[in-house]
Design a protein around this motif. Sequence first.
Motif, PDB file in Angstrom:
ATOM      1  N   ASP A 279       0.831  -1.203   0.000  1.00 25.13           N
ATOM      2  CA  ASP A 279       0.000   0.000   0.000  1.00 25.13           C
ATOM      3  C   ASP A 279       0.867   1.256   0.000  1.00 25.13           C
TER       4      ASP A 279
ATOM      5  N   GLY B  82       2.431   1.661  -3.386  1.00 24.99           N
ATOM      6  CA  GLY B  82       1.423   2.082  -4.358  1.00 24.99           C
ATOM      7  C   GLY B  82       1.108   3.562  -4.254  1.00 24.99           C
ATOM      8  N   ASN B  83       0.999   4.058  -3.025  1.00 27.31           N
ATOM      9  CA  ASN B  83       0.715   5.482  -2.828  1.00 27.31           C
ATOM     10  C   ASN B  83       1.895   6.355  -3.229  1.00 27.31           C
TER      11      ASN B  83
ATOM     12  N   ARG C 249       1.807   6.406  -7.003  1.00 24.98           N
ATOM     13  CA  ARG C 249       0.704   7.242  -7.505  1.00 24.98           C
ATOM     14  C   ARG C 249       1.111   8.716  -7.509  1.00 24.98           C
TER      15      ARG C 249
ATOM     16  N   SER D 153     -11.008   7.176  -4.916  1.00 23.85           N
ATOM     17  CA  SER D 153     -10.136   6.227  -4.222  1.00 23.85           C
ATOM     18  C   SER D 153      -8.747   6.131  -4.846  1.00 23.85           C
ATOM     19  N   LYS D 154      -8.617   6.512  -6.092  1.00 22.56           N
ATOM     20  CA  LYS D 154      -7.312   6.470  -6.772  1.00 22.56           C
ATOM     21  C   LYS D 154      -6.653   7.845  -6.865  1.00 22.56           C
ATOM     22  N   SER D 155      -7.190   8.816  -6.135  1.00 22.46           N
ATOM     23  CA  SER D 155      -6.622  10.165  -6.215  1.00 22.46           C
ATOM     24  C   SER D 155      -5.309  10.253  -5.439  1.00 22.46           C
ATOM     25  N   CYS D 156      -4.483  11.190  -5.835  1.00 21.52           N
ATOM     26  CA  CYS D 156      -3.242  11.454  -5.099  1.00 21.52           C
ATOM     27  C   CYS D 156      -3.550  12.002  -3.718  1.00 21.52           C
TER      28      CYS D 156
ATOM     29  N   GLY E 270      -4.174   9.087  -1.590  1.00 25.29           N
ATOM     30  CA  GLY E 270      -2.888   8.415  -1.393  1.00 25.29           C
ATOM     31  C   GLY E 270      -2.008   9.156  -0.416  1.00 25.29           C
TER      32      GLY E 270
END
Length: 104
Positions: A50, A53-54, A57, A88-91, A94
């Motif tokens: 996680d 991934g962040n 991103r 949910s996929k925004s910076c 993240g």
Amino acid sequence: MTLFSEAKYKFLPLSEGDDIPTQLFLHACSEIVPFFDVLGSTAFMPVKSDINGNIQRLQTQYDTAPDQFPTLQSIVDSEISAGTNKGSKSCTVGLLWLKRYNIT
């Protein structure tokens, strides 16, 4: 010597009103990842994944226009303007999770 004392990049105190440079923050976050390897437990692999991934991103967003995204605030402001900051996929999301993992 400890794992953290050998880190090349660290979270440094900021003066009030200072913006956080994107690249320095991401480098410091990356220094946390090897800590999970030292723990040796597979139970921490989802956390490590996680965090990576962040970081990726935010790094990807920064790499699209480094001059446009020199600070974390500039990335958040851009997403707020575009209305994408709550996805949910925004910076922005993240970044929230990275801050939660990197208690400083």
